[in-house]
Structure formats: structure tokens, C-alpha cells
Scaffold this active site. Structure first.
Site, PDB file in Angstrom:
ATOM      1  N   ASN A  59     -21.746 -11.233  15.887  1.00 31.43           N
ATOM      2  CA  ASN A  59     -21.301 -11.947  14.992  1.00 31.43           C
ATOM      3  C   ASN A  59     -21.423 -13.613  14.999  1.00 31.43           C
ATOM      4  O   ASN A  59     -22.583 -13.821  15.713  1.00 31.43           O
ATOM      5  CB  ASN A  59     -19.765 -11.503  14.245  1.00 31.43           C
ATOM      6  CG  ASN A  59     -18.710 -11.769  15.452  1.00 31.43           C
ATOM      7  OD1 ASN A  59     -18.698 -10.909  16.309  1.00 31.43           O
ATOM      8  ND2 ASN A  59     -17.792 -12.619  15.317  1.00 31.43           N
ATOM      9  N   ASP A  60     -20.702 -14.399  15.018  1.00 35.38           N
ATOM     10  CA  ASP A  60     -20.727 -15.839  14.833  1.00 35.38           C
ATOM     11  C   ASP A  60     -21.810 -16.483  15.990  1.00 35.38           C
ATOM     12  O   ASP A  60     -21.699 -16.038  17.049  1.00 35.38           O
ATOM     13  CB  ASP A  60     -19.563 -16.722  15.093  1.00 35.38           C
ATOM     14  CG  ASP A  60     -18.299 -16.241  14.592  1.00 35.38           C
ATOM     15  OD1 ASP A  60     -18.557 -15.094  13.574  1.00 35.38           O
ATOM     16  OD2 ASP A  60     -17.027 -16.674  14.567  1.00 35.38           O
ATOM     17  N   GLN A  77     -21.167 -14.421  19.450  1.00 34.70           N
ATOM     18  CA  GLN A  77     -20.155 -13.546  19.566  1.00 34.70           C
ATOM     19  C   GLN A  77     -20.616 -11.975  19.805  1.00 34.70           C
ATOM     20  O   GLN A  77     -21.597 -11.489  18.969  1.00 34.70           O
ATOM     21  CB  GLN A  77     -19.272 -13.167  18.471  1.00 34.70           C
ATOM     22  CG  GLN A  77     -18.181 -14.549  18.281  1.00 34.70           C
ATOM     23  CD  GLN A  77     -17.277 -14.273  19.376  1.00 34.70           C
ATOM     24  OE1 GLN A  77     -16.340 -13.930  19.185  1.00 34.70           O
ATOM     25  NE2 GLN A  77     -17.357 -15.141  20.552  1.00 34.70           N
ATOM     26  N   ARG A 186      -8.239 -21.262  16.736  1.00 37.01           N
ATOM     27  CA  ARG A 186      -9.509 -21.106  17.388  1.00 37.01           C
ATOM     28  C   ARG A 186     -10.582 -21.503  16.973  1.00 37.01           C
ATOM     29  O   ARG A 186     -10.471 -22.592  16.177  1.00 37.01           O
ATOM     30  CB  ARG A 186      -9.565 -19.187  17.135  1.00 37.01           C
ATOM     31  CG  ARG A 186      -9.778 -18.901  15.882  1.00 37.01           C
ATOM     32  CD  ARG A 186      -9.869 -17.538  15.640  1.00 37.01           C
ATOM     33  NE  ARG A 186      -9.826 -16.868  14.141  1.00 37.01           N
ATOM     34  CZ  ARG A 186      -9.083 -16.522  13.582  1.00 37.01           C
ATOM     35  NH1 ARG A 186      -7.803 -16.603  14.085  1.00 37.01           N
ATOM     36  NH2 ARG A 186      -9.207 -16.141  12.304  1.00 37.01           N
ATOM     37  N   ASP A 187     -11.604 -21.298  17.616  1.00 35.60           N
ATOM     38  CA  ASP A 187     -13.182 -21.869  17.069  1.00 35.60           C
ATOM     39  C   ASP A 187     -13.378 -23.232  17.381  1.00 35.60           C
ATOM     40  O   ASP A 187     -13.621 -23.954  16.457  1.00 35.60           O
ATOM     41  CB  ASP A 187     -13.327 -21.272  15.740  1.00 35.60           C
ATOM     42  CG  ASP A 187     -13.071 -19.722  15.506  1.00 35.60           C
ATOM     43  OD1 ASP A 187     -13.297 -19.149  16.513  1.00 35.60           O
ATOM     44  OD2 ASP A 187     -12.919 -19.490  14.502  1.00 35.60           O
ATOM     45  N   GLU A 237     -11.635 -20.547   9.233  1.00 40.50           N
ATOM     46  CA  GLU A 237     -12.326 -20.355  10.411  1.00 40.50           C
ATOM     47  C   GLU A 237     -13.740 -21.096  10.761  1.00 40.50           C
ATOM     48  O   GLU A 237     -14.165 -21.890  10.010  1.00 40.50           O
ATOM     49  CB  GLU A 237     -12.997 -18.772  10.720  1.00 40.50           C
ATOM     50  CG  GLU A 237     -11.757 -17.676  10.424  1.00 40.50           C
ATOM     51  CD  GLU A 237     -12.052 -16.225  10.729  1.00 40.50           C
ATOM     52  OE1 GLU A 237     -11.546 -15.549  11.327  1.00 40.50           O
ATOM     53  OE2 GLU A 237     -13.288 -15.996  10.166  1.00 40.50           O
TER      54      GLU A 237
END
Ligand code: FRU
Length: 557
Positions: A59-60, A77, A186-187, A237
Site C-alpha cells: 500500500n502507501d 507499506q 500516525r504517518d 491519514e
């Protein structure tokens, strides 16, 4: 994707799935360390000018940065042990040009059995602000979220340093560097501002983009919050707070707060928005009370900007949507899931109605553009080509319509499989609002209630219209009016789409002219294949230094 209890449950389920997977198909399997995972990039669903992981689930984009030697680093990810989300590591690939990627060994591993490495960013630290790099200029620090689900749900920010230019990382002894006692924090995305580091990080479910500052990447001080702004969805996010150059004004720039939200996008599931503003190193102040969507389709999420790209801003999207990413057919068929979008150069341009907005253009495609397949200029007319013999099954279409003083007529493109009859189509209706549309509902390889078929936007234009279409097996991206609008859509045919037709006509003036040029794109993966068709990837230089000593992973044989 993370949300308190349901997501914890999902992660535990996914951890359970891994264990179950290993108890049935692997006994003492470990995720490989120090060597890249090999992958088969030949399947007809594999994009050929986009990045996708060798196997497993991606993913990301994470840790995007450019080394001073010009190498682009993409971390991501990564679940190396299954084709659904979970068991998050940082996969890694490098590129000289943002198209041709070399798979590298996994860069970050969970440090114990009850935590994962979530999204984050990376910076180069040539001045050794962190103290990790006493004798070198090419040190890299990764700043990321550790998501722990036992004994309590907690998300904290941690750092790891690399002394070999971003190939292997050592977690900092005193992690975490930021713990707010939150299960949804997060992130982190970090940039350098004049004389200090700046982190923007999301308190996802409180809709806060928190800004922290640091002299050394180790100690962080809260500076301000940018909060409850724009479209909230159900979570914020992957925030980015970055400087964007103004097109045509050398050395001028403006700041952008870029946010991903999931779920709760107007089209369903995941999307991103941005707002432009000022930043003084501590506080972001928007110019106006507005937000814009950088992509009008459904498959551009969790974008991150590269660090260390002086004078330009370059981002990569994850080309998927949490609504259906775990169900798309590449998993069962080809044992990988998800691609990255094409790297995009972002700059501020003037929209005729909206004024200053961030335009998205494909990053220099010259490394992958191959032969001209067709080109023509006409008023009313069409062009049809059979590109079945283009190995990559990937093409670039450039269309230009001029003398559109009277807004009437349309331009359409259609990609068709002559075997299955399925087709993907789109175009523009010149009707004043100029509706730009795409329809993937006649593609037969994937049905899902949330996999929206028809998508559209509108664009005010003067007397010319431009559209570029990048078509790549299961991904299609469009760029309209030099990037004032962009889209990213996945599609999953039963058979390759190998016939292209472009049709134009119905114009209101006799001198309206359409020019179309179609060129094939090179496969970036084929040259890396061995005799068995497998891409093995590269190897980190200096694998003895900087190793992560504690690892917890289980995975493919
Ligand atoms: C966004 C996201 C991030 C998180 C990561 C987990 O897609 O949910 O917020 O860090 O994915 O894989």
C-alpha cells in the site's frame, strides 16, 4: 486504513492468517533479509511502466527521497507474506529515472510479534544534525509509525538510520521519539525548514494534522495544529506539508497541506485533498477556505512527496482504494496486489475559473517512450490501431484540440479486447462545463459493488484542450490541460486490451482541429528478467553495516 477496534481485529486476523499460512505451507519460513524478493513481472495484469511489488501486498509509498547521487528511493507499506494488507514492513526499490525500478531487500522490519511498521517518511542528513553520521554526507533517517496492538493499541513515532545510503537501517535505541498515548497517531512526514526539522503527523480520528519541530530528529516539540479543516471523511491519514514551485516563476513557491482521507471520499473509500497556504516553520495558514482534489478518479491514495528535490515537487500515489484493494484479481492470479501511480511533477498553475491550483504532470517520460504507433490531425475523424504486438501492452496518447471558440462536440478514446469484447473508454464533451469522463464498467475481470464504473469531472477551458493518457495493462492515468486535472484508475480485464480507437467530431466550428499521437511504452521489467522470466532485483551495497538486529517475520518460502 487503520481504525481502532475493527482494524485491530483486521490486523489480528491478518497476523492469524500469516500464522495459518505458515503452518500449512511453510514451517520455519522467514521473510528474507539482505536479499530482494523475486517476482514474476510477466503476467498480463502487471503494469510495465509502473512499480508493483515482486510478490505480496503493497500500500502507501513511504520514505520517498532522492539521494544526492540522483537515485530515487521508494519504500512502501509491504506485506511480504500475503496478498492482503497486514504484517507491515517497508519494502524498497530504487530507480535512476522514476520508471525503471530495482527491487531491493526489505528495509524495515517489525521489531516484535505485536507491532508493525506503518507509514512514514525519510530525509537525508548531510549536516549530521542527528549525530548518526559523523563521517559521511549520505546518511538517511527514516521517521515512521510503530503500530502496536498488544498489550495495548498504540501508535508512536520512531526513527531508524542508514549509513549505507538508504539500503539498510538500524532502529534508534531510544525509540519511540514521539508518544502521545494515542492509538490513532500516525504517518509522520518530515522536511527541513531553514534551521530545523518539521514533522506533520495525523491524529487521524480527531482530524488533527499536528506540526512538531526538532533540531536533531530525536527530540520533538509540538508547534501547532491544523485541525477540522476541509473534508474530514472518517479519518485523516498520510499528511504532507510541502513547498510547491510556482510554474514559470523561477524560485517562487507556495506551501501545501496535502491530506488523505479514508473512508469517506465522495466517490467512496479513499481520496486525497490539498489546500495551499503559508508556512512560517511552525504554523500553516491556508490562503482561502478551500480544498481541491488532486485526482478525479478513485485510485490515487496516500500520496507522498519526495524529499531532497530542490526546485521541484514530485509525488507518488498508491494506485488503489481501501474499498476493494484486498479483493482485486491480481492476488489470486499473479500473487501480488497494488501498483504505485506514475511519479508526478506538481507545480502551481492558473486555472481559468479557480485561480492558483496544483497541477500534476507525468514525470519526464522520455526513458520509457518508445515508437510512434500513429499520429494524425483531423476535424471530424478517427484513428484506430491494433497494438497487440507491443510487448508492454502500454501506450501513451497525446491529444490536442485547437480552435475551440465554439464549445460543441467531443473526443473519445476506447481500449478494446478483440477476444473478450470488453472495453475501457473515456473522453471529453465540449459543452461549456466540458465534462471529462471515463467508464470501466465494460471490463469483465473484476466485479465488486464498490468498484465504481463511471467517473467524471469538469474543466473550464479557453479555446484549446489537451489530454494525455498513460495506459498500462491495468492502470490508466489521464492528465488534462497540462495537468490542471489528473486521474488514476485501475481496471482488470479478462484479456489484454489491444485495440485503441480515438474519435473526434461534432465540433461547432469548421476550423476546430484534433491532433492525436500514440506512442508505445517500453517495459521496464522485461530487461530485468532471467531465463525463467523472473526478476530478482538488486542487492544493497555494504550489506554488513546498519542491519536491524531484531526482526519478527514469517513468510514466503
Ligand atoms: C493509509 C494507512 C496509513 C497507515 C498504513 C498502514 O493507507 O492506513 O494511515 O500508516 O496505511 O498500512
Amino acid at each position: 486504513m487503520w481504525a481502532t477496534s475493527p482494524a485491530i481485529a483486521a490486523f489480528m486476523l491478518s497476523a492469524y492468517t500469516v500464522a495459518e499460512f505458515c503452518s500449512t505451507t511453510c514451517t520455519s519460513a522467514e521473510v528474507p533479509t539482505g536479499t530482494p524478493i523475486a517476482g514474476d513481472y510477466d503476467g498480463y495484469l502487471r503494469p510495465q511502466v509502473h512499480f508493483s511489488p515482486p510478490r505480496g501486498f503493497m500500500n502507501d509509498p513511504n520514505g520517498l527521497h532522492r539521494s544526492d547521487d540522483g537515485t530515487w528511493h521508494l519504500y512502501y507499506q509491504y506485506n511480504p507474506t500475503d496478498t492482503v494488507a497486514g504484517n507491515q514492513h517497508w519494502g524498497h526499490a530504487t530507480s535512476p529515472d522514476l520508471y525503471s525500478w530495482t527491487n531491493q531487500p526489505i528495509a524495515l522490519y517489525p521489531v516484535n510479534a505485536s507491532s508493525f511498521i506503518f507509514t512514514g517518511s525519510a530525509v537525508t542528513d548531510p549536516n549530521n544534525t542527528s549525530g548518526f553520521f559523523p563521517d559521511q554526507q549520505d546518511g538517511v533517517v527514516a521517521i515512521y509509525t510503530i503500530a502496536t496492538y498488544e498489550p495495548i493499541e498504540l501508535q508512536t513515532q520512531a526513527i531508524a538510520y542508514s549509513r549505507d545510503g538508504g539500503y539498510t537501517f538500524t532502529p534508534y535505541d531510544n525509540n519511540p521519539v514521539l508518544d502521545a498515548g494515542s492509538s490513532n497517531f500516525r504517518d509522520p512526514k518530515v522536511v527541513w525548514y531553514e534551521d530545523h526539522w518539521v514533522m506533520v503527523v495525523a491524529f487521524s480520528q480527531e482530524f488533527v494534522m499536528a506540526i512538531y519541530t526538532s533540531p536533531d530528529l530525536k527530540s520533538w516539540t509540538h508547534a501547532s495544529n491544523f485541525t477540522q479543516y476541509g473534508l474530514l471523511g472518517l479519518q485523516y491519514e498520510c499528511p504532507n506539508l510541502v513547498e510547491i514551485p510556482i510554474d514559470g516563476e523561477e524560485g517562487q513557491s507556495t506551501w501545501m497541506m496535502f491530506v488523505s482521507i479514508n473512508p469517506g471520499a465522495p466517490l467512496g473509500g479513499s481520496t486525497s485533498w490539498y489546500t495551499l497556504g503559508d508556512f512560517d516553520g511552525y504554523t500553516f495558514t491556508p490562503h482561502a477556505n478551500d480544498i481541491h482534489f488532486p485526482d478525479w478518479s478513485k485510485d490515487a491514495y496516500a500520496a507522498q512527496f519526495f524529499y531532497n528535490t530542490p526546485g521541484e515537487a514530485v509525488l507518488v500515489n498508491w494506485a488503489s482504494n481501501w474499498q476493494y484493494t484486498n479483493a482485486v484479481p491480481t492476488g489470486p492470479k499473479e500473487e501480488w496486489r497494488s501498483s504505485m501511480g506514475q511519479a508526478r511533477r506538481i507545480s502551481i498553475k492558473q486555472d481559468p475559473r479557480l485561480g492558483a491550483i496544483a497541477a500534476s504532470e507525468p514525470y519526464d517520460m522520455s526513458p520509457v517512450v518508445d515508437e510512434e504507433l500513429a499520429s494524425d490531425t483531423f476535424g471530424n475523424g478517427s484513428l484506430v490501431i491494433d497494438f497487440a504486438d507491443v510487448y508492454s501492452n502500454a501506450v501513451l496518447i497525446e491529444m490536442n484540440v485547437t480552435n475551440l471558440e465554439v464549445l460543441a462536440g467531443s473526443v473519445n478514446y476506447t481500449f478494446l479486447s478483440p477476444i473478450s469484447g470488453e472495453y475501457l473508454t473515456g473522453g471529453v464533451l465540449f459543452n461549456g462545463n466540458n465534462d471529462i469522463w471515463q467508464d470501466r464498467s465494460h471490463i469483465k475481470g473484476f466485479e465488486h459493488p464498490l468498484f465504481t464504473g463511471k467517473l467524471s469531472t469538469a474543466q473550464i477551458i479557453d479555446d484549446t484542450f489537451t489530454m494525455q493518457v498513460v495506459f498500462d495493462r491495468t492502470l490508466i492515468e489521464t492528465y488534462i490541460q497540462d495537468g490542471l486535472q489528473a486521474s488514476t484508475s485501475t481496471f482488470f480485464p479478462e484479456e489484454p486490451l489491444t485495440i485503441l480507437s480515438v474519435k473526434a467530431g461534432g465540433y461547432g466550428a469548421s476550423n476546430t482541429t484534433t491532433s492525436v499521437r500514440v506512442r508505445s511504452l517500453k517495459s521496464v521489467w522485461r530487461p530485468q528478467e532471467d531465463d525463467a522470466g523472473i526478476v530478482s532485483g538488486g542487492y544493497a551495497k555494504n550489506m554488513t553495516s546498519g542491519h536491524n538486529s531484531q526482526r519478527y517475520s514469517a513468510g514466503w518460502q
